[in-house]
Design a protein around this motif. Structure first.
Motif, PDB file in Angstrom:
ATOM      1  N   LYS A   1     -30.446  64.463  23.063  1.00 54.46           N
ATOM      2  CA  LYS A   1     -31.148  65.712  23.326  1.00 54.46           C
ATOM      3  C   LYS A   1     -32.560  65.539  22.772  1.00 54.46           C
ATOM      4  CE  LYS A   1     -31.169  70.658  22.231  1.00 54.46           C
ATOM      5  NZ  LYS A   1     -30.454  71.759  21.514  1.00 54.46           N
ATOM      6  N   ILE A   2     -33.566  65.829  23.579  1.00 43.78           N
ATOM      7  CA  ILE A   2     -34.961  65.687  23.142  1.00 43.78           C
ATOM      8  C   ILE A   2     -35.420  67.005  22.532  1.00 43.78           C
ATOM      9  CG2 ILE A   2     -37.333  65.226  23.853  1.00 43.78           C
ATOM     10  CD1 ILE A   2     -36.218  63.523  26.146  1.00 43.78           C
ATOM     11  N   HIS A   3     -35.650  66.988  21.237  1.00 36.14           N
ATOM     12  CA  HIS A   3     -36.181  68.177  20.560  1.00 36.14           C
ATOM     13  C   HIS A   3     -37.698  68.203  20.604  1.00 36.14           C
ATOM     14  CE1 HIS A   3     -32.445  69.734  18.777  1.00 36.14           C
ATOM     15  NE2 HIS A   3     -32.088  68.462  18.610  1.00 36.14           N
ATOM     16  N   LYS A   4     -38.304  67.023  20.563  1.00 35.08           N
ATOM     17  CA  LYS A   4     -39.765  66.932  20.590  1.00 35.08           C
ATOM     18  C   LYS A   4     -40.162  65.608  21.218  1.00 35.08           C
ATOM     19  CE  LYS A   4     -43.860  66.826  17.573  1.00 35.08           C
ATOM     20  NZ  LYS A   4     -44.378  67.036  16.197  1.00 35.08           N
ATOM     21  N   LEU A   5     -41.124  65.661  22.128  1.00 36.83           N
ATOM     22  CA  LEU A   5     -41.732  64.457  22.684  1.00 36.83           C
ATOM     23  C   LEU A   5     -43.135  64.865  23.121  1.00 36.83           C
ATOM     24  CD1 LEU A   5     -41.389  61.480  23.382  1.00 36.83           C
ATOM     25  CD2 LEU A   5     -40.467  62.181  25.599  1.00 36.83           C
ATOM     26  N   GLU A   6     -44.089  64.658  22.228  1.00 36.86           N
ATOM     27  CA  GLU A   6     -45.423  65.212  22.423  1.00 36.86           C
ATOM     28  C   GLU A   6     -46.505  64.183  22.119  1.00 36.86           C
ATOM     29  OE1 GLU A   6     -45.766  68.557  19.834  1.00 36.86           O
ATOM     30  OE2 GLU A   6     -44.202  69.733  20.862  1.00 36.86           O
ATOM     31  N   LYS A   7     -47.553  64.243  22.919  1.00 33.32           N
ATOM     32  CA  LYS A   7     -48.744  63.436  22.663  1.00 33.32           C
ATOM     33  C   LYS A   7     -49.803  64.319  22.033  1.00 33.32           C
ATOM     34  CE  LYS A   7     -51.434  62.281  26.076  1.00 33.32           C
ATOM     35  NZ  LYS A   7     -51.948  61.638  27.308  1.00 33.32           N
ATOM     36  N   SER A   8     -50.513  63.793  21.033  1.00 33.10           N
ATOM     37  CA  SER A   8     -51.565  64.568  20.397  1.00 33.10           C
ATOM     38  C   SER A   8     -52.617  63.648  19.803  1.00 33.10           C
ATOM     39  CB  SER A   8     -50.984  65.486  19.308  1.00 33.10           C
ATOM     40  OG  SER A   8     -50.343  64.723  18.315  1.00 33.10           O
ATOM     41  N   GLU A   9     -53.727  64.235  19.455  1.00 24.60           N
ATOM     42  CA  GLU A   9     -54.792  63.517  18.753  1.00 24.60           C
ATOM     43  C   GLU A   9     -54.673  63.854  17.272  1.00 24.60           C
ATOM     44  OE1 GLU A   9     -59.102  62.974  20.314  1.00 24.60           O
ATOM     45  OE2 GLU A   9     -59.220  64.575  18.825  1.00 24.60           O
ATOM     46  N   ILE A  10     -54.629  62.835  16.443  1.00 19.75           N
ATOM     47  CA  ILE A  10     -54.324  63.070  15.038  1.00 19.75           C
ATOM     48  C   ILE A  10     -55.018  62.028  14.169  1.00 19.75           C
ATOM     49  CG2 ILE A  10     -52.266  61.620  14.813  1.00 19.75           C
ATOM     50  CD1 ILE A  10     -50.892  64.138  13.554  1.00 19.75           C
ATOM     51  N   ASP A  11     -55.275  62.372  12.925  1.00 17.61           N
ATOM     52  CA  ASP A  11     -55.897  61.442  11.986  1.00 17.61           C
ATOM     53  C   ASP A  11     -54.828  60.685  11.219  1.00 17.61           C
ATOM     54  OD1 ASP A  11     -58.517  62.078  12.609  1.00 17.61           O
ATOM     55  OD2 ASP A  11     -58.629  63.693  11.137  1.00 17.61           O
ATOM     56  N   ARG A  12     -55.005  59.388  11.119  1.00 22.50           N
ATOM     57  CA  ARG A  12     -54.134  58.544  10.306  1.00 22.50           C
ATOM     58  C   ARG A  12     -55.003  57.592   9.492  1.00 22.50           C
ATOM     59  NH1 ARG A  12     -50.977  61.756  10.496  1.00 22.50           N
ATOM     60  NH2 ARG A  12     -48.951  61.854  11.559  1.00 22.50           N
ATOM     61  N   ASN A  13     -54.851  57.643   8.179  1.00 22.79           N
ATOM     62  CA  ASN A  13     -55.566  56.731   7.293  1.00 22.79           C
ATOM     63  C   ASN A  13     -54.528  56.040   6.415  1.00 22.79           C
ATOM     64  OD1 ASN A  13     -58.561  57.220   7.825  1.00 22.79           O
ATOM     65  ND2 ASN A  13     -57.777  59.293   7.602  1.00 22.79           N
ATOM     66  N   GLU A  14     -54.005  54.938   6.946  1.00 19.34           N
ATOM     67  CA  GLU A  14     -52.898  54.219   6.333  1.00 19.34           C
ATOM     68  C   GLU A  14     -53.342  52.776   6.096  1.00 19.34           C
ATOM     69  OE1 GLU A  14     -49.345  56.713   8.586  1.00 19.34           O
ATOM     70  OE2 GLU A  14     -50.081  54.886   9.516  1.00 19.34           O
ATOM     71  N   GLY A  15     -53.719  52.482   4.878  1.00 15.49           N
ATOM     72  CA  GLY A  15     -54.183  51.144   4.563  1.00 15.49           C
ATOM     73  C   GLY A  15     -55.435  50.797   5.346  1.00 15.49           C
ATOM     74  N   SER A  16     -55.561  49.523   5.685  1.00 18.85           N
ATOM     75  CA  SER A  16     -56.762  49.057   6.389  1.00 18.85           C
ATOM     76  C   SER A  16     -56.578  48.979   7.899  1.00 18.85           C
ATOM     77  CB  SER A  16     -57.156  47.663   5.870  1.00 18.85           C
ATOM     78  OG  SER A  16     -56.109  46.728   6.108  1.00 18.85           O
ATOM     79  N   LYS A  17     -55.373  49.248   8.402  1.00 16.33           N
ATOM     80  CA  LYS A  17     -55.092  49.007   9.815  1.00 16.33           C
ATOM     81  C   LYS A  17     -55.026  50.266  10.668  1.00 16.33           C
ATOM     82  CE  LYS A  17     -54.849  44.552   9.402  1.00 16.33           C
ATOM     83  NZ  LYS A  17     -55.901  43.695  10.003  1.00 16.33           N
ATOM     84  N   HIS A  18     -54.740  51.416  10.064  1.00 17.07           N
ATOM     85  CA  HIS A  18     -54.740  52.684  10.794  1.00 17.07           C
ATOM     86  C   HIS A  18     -55.797  53.560  10.135  1.00 17.07           C
ATOM     87  CE1 HIS A  18     -50.226  52.073  11.977  1.00 17.07           C
ATOM     88  NE2 HIS A  18     -51.041  51.312  12.653  1.00 17.07           N
ATOM     89  N   THR A  19     -56.970  53.628  10.741  1.00 14.85           N
ATOM     90  CA  THR A  19     -58.088  54.308  10.078  1.00 14.85           C
ATOM     91  C   THR A  19     -58.808  55.228  11.044  1.00 14.85           C
ATOM     92  OG1 THR A  19     -59.526  52.423  10.579  1.00 14.85           O
ATOM     93  CG2 THR A  19     -58.475  52.442   8.424  1.00 14.85           C
ATOM     94  N   GLY A  20     -58.512  56.522  10.961  1.00  9.17           N
ATOM     95  CA  GLY A  20     -59.252  57.499  11.742  1.00  9.17           C
ATOM     96  C   GLY A  20     -58.419  58.195  12.801  1.00  9.17           C
ATOM     97  N   THR A  21     -59.117  58.864  13.695  1.00 11.05           N
ATOM     98  CA  THR A  21     -58.484  59.658  14.736  1.00 11.05           C
ATOM     99  C   THR A  21     -57.913  58.752  15.826  1.00 11.05           C
ATOM    100  OG1 THR A  21     -60.049  61.446  14.313  1.00 11.05           O
ATOM    101  CG2 THR A  21     -58.841  61.527  16.393  1.00 11.05           C
ATOM    102  N   GLY A  22     -56.699  59.072  16.269  1.00 11.47           N
ATOM    103  CA  GLY A  22     -56.070  58.295  17.324  1.00 11.47           C
ATOM    104  C   GLY A  22     -55.214  59.167  18.212  1.00 11.47           C
TER     105      GLY A  22
END
Length: 202
Positions: A171-192
């Motif tokens: 059962k799919i409770h959520k399946l959504e695309k969005s623009e969001i900020d992620r700042n996780e170490g050196s590899k995920h930096t900024g809005t995506g």
């Protein structure tokens, strides 16, 4: 060494030691039942250690032995126990079926031909009523350049994910695309551009 061994072969935790914000938002309270959670493509262990600190019984699967070694090092630093297993998450039936309360994949992007197997491994290991959560970069992420694969075939769109889930008991409770900020170490930096999912095995 494979690609991920090379990537993780550093004293630094390239995605940081802090758990992903989506994981932290879902899992906030301690587990009183020592519920079992499996994390796919867990890399260096940031989410696993966070959940272990909350009292969950944590198992991870990853194709990087270097990453697994860093998971155990971080677990030791944090005074928690996890079980980290070497394995290809795109191989269907890798994980024991009907064994876990939760499954998680955070930015564990895989080649196009392995995506169905990966989704099988998110759902089949769950007990009936178990929940699965994931966060991936969408195909639009290439335009942002703030993290994730440079190969569009390793990214996702919502209709594609629905297709992979079509034959699975979910059962799919959520399946959504969005623009969001992620700042996780050196590899995920900024809005995506990301896709978040919450599934329940039925």
């Amino acid at each position: 060494m494979n690609h991920w061994d090379d990537k993780f072969d550093s004293n630094d935790y390239i995605y940081g030691k802090e758990a992903n914000a989506f994981v932290q938002n879902i899992f906030q309270m301690p587990s009183t039942k020592q519920e079992k959670v499996v994390l796919l493509a867990e890399g260096e262990g940031r989410n696993a250690i966070y959940l272990a600190k909350l009292g969950y019984d944590v198992t991870t699967y990853d194709m990087s032995q270097v990453g697994i070694n860093k998971q155990y090092k971080l677990a030791e630093e944090s005074n928690v126990d996890i079980e980290a297993i070497y394995g290809d998450i795109t191989q269907s039936d890798l994980i024991p079926q009907a064994s876990f309360d939760y499954s998680i994949n955070i930015f564990g992007h895989v080649p196009n031909e392995g995506k169905q197997g990966m989704f099988n491994n998110l759902i089949q290991p769950l007990v009936t009523g178990g929940h699965s959560y994931f966060e991936f970069y969408s195909t639009e992420q290439l335009a942002y350049g703030t993290g994730g694969p440079k190969d569009e075939s390793m990214l996702y769109d919502i209709d594609e994910i629905k297709n992979y889930l079509g034959h699975l008991p979910v059962k799919i409770h959520k399946l959504e695309k969005s623009e969001i900020d992620r700042n996780e170490g050196s590899k995920h930096t900024g809005t995506g551009s990301i896709i978040q999912g919450h599934l329940e095995k039925i």
